[in-house]
Scaffold this active site. Structure first.
Site, PDB file in Angstrom:
ATOM      1  N   GLU A 148      34.281  -5.085  67.774  1.00 48.15           N
ATOM      2  CA  GLU A 148      34.292  -3.593  67.537  1.00 48.15           C
ATOM      3  C   GLU A 148      34.590  -2.952  68.943  1.00 48.15           C
ATOM      4  OE1 GLU A 148      29.910  -4.104  65.093  1.00 48.15           O
ATOM      5  OE2 GLU A 148      29.981  -3.286  67.389  1.00 48.15           O
ATOM      6  N   CYS A 149      35.246  -1.709  68.635  1.00 50.73           N
ATOM      7  CA  CYS A 149      35.511  -0.840  69.765  1.00 50.73           C
ATOM      8  C   CYS A 149      36.315  -1.598  71.061  1.00 50.73           C
ATOM      9  CB  CYS A 149      34.454  -0.041  70.197  1.00 50.73           C
ATOM     10  SG  CYS A 149      34.714   1.420  71.081  1.00 50.73           S
TER      11      CYS A 149
END
Length: 244
Positions: free
Chosen positions: A113-114
């Site tokens: 994620e991210c």
């Protein structure tokens, strides 16, 4: 300028609420999942990781910054954080990057994620314009921007089956990032997201076989099927390692 005593008085007059007792039971540990956790990768919802543990995962922390290899696990999670602030250290840890590439090539489920997405890209272009070589299992270059690119809650439709979802599933989460991705033709988008303070939907995330990496932050507690699917993916990989 809130009259807190008045608020408390109203609260005391409210009737008791009936809450159903949770029947959730801890499942027998099925798989080991490595969680990237250090100064560069520090954004995790505790309830999200606890949900994975309830569903049968044993979590093992490791550091992409300081460790020389990933632990002996059945899957990897790279959460959010600020890898752009540790580019020299991440570039210099070539042994760790090679270890992750080897795991990806062997079919280990890898979810990011991210900040985790940024790290798994071919390179990160920092605020100074220089490019720093990263892991390279996501065929894109992450470029830092001076202004916030997206922020807000989103609902996403999964476009491809992945290690956490079937095609057509709905996931809920949020976005918050200053970077953008530069990618080539035929990029295998993971999601069509709606929200993030934008009127129009937008394509997001990379989904290819055992790799899923995106800017989408989600909670496995709020998306229980996603957690179950991730553990199932890791379990299949574990069985393949054991020759079962």
């Amino acid at each position: 300028w809130v009259d807190t005593e008045a608020v408390l008085d109203v609260a005391r007059q409210a009737p008791l609420l009936e809450v159903e007792k949770s029947e959730t039971k801890l499942k027998v540990k099925k798989v080991l999942i490595g969680v990237a956790r250090d100064e560069a990768f520090s954004f995790y919802y505790p309830a999200s990781l606890e949900a994975l543990e309830r569903q049968g995962a044993e979590l093992v922390d490791f550091s992409p910054l300081w460790d020389s290899s990933i632990p002996d696990v059945d899957g990897l999670i790279f959460g959010g954080g600020f890898p752009e602030m540790f580019l020299h250290e991440l570039v210099g840890n070539t042994a760790m990057k090679a270890s992750i590439r080897e795991a990806a090539a062997c079919g280990m489920p890898i979810y990011a994620e991210c900040g985790g997405l940024m790290y798994l890209c071919k390179a990160i272009q920092g605020f100074n314009g220089e490019c720093y070589e990263m892991v390279g299992i996501v065929p894109a270059v992450c470029k830092m921007q001076k202004s916030l690119q997206r922020i807000g809650y989103v609902k996403g439709e999964t476009l491809l089956s992945s290690i956490i979802a079937d095609a057509g599933d709905t996931l809920k989460g949020h976005e918050f990032h200053f970077s953008t991705l530069e990618y080539g033709e035929g990029f295998p988008w993971a999601y069509n997201l709606q929200g993030s303070r934008q009127k129009e939907g937008h394509l997001e995330g990379y989904s290819n076989k055992n790799i899923l990496a995106s800017y989408l932050h989600l909670s496995f507690d709020g998306n229980p099927k996603a957690g179950e699917k991730l553990i199932e993916s890791c379990e299949r990989y574990h069985c393949s390692k054991e020759g079962k």
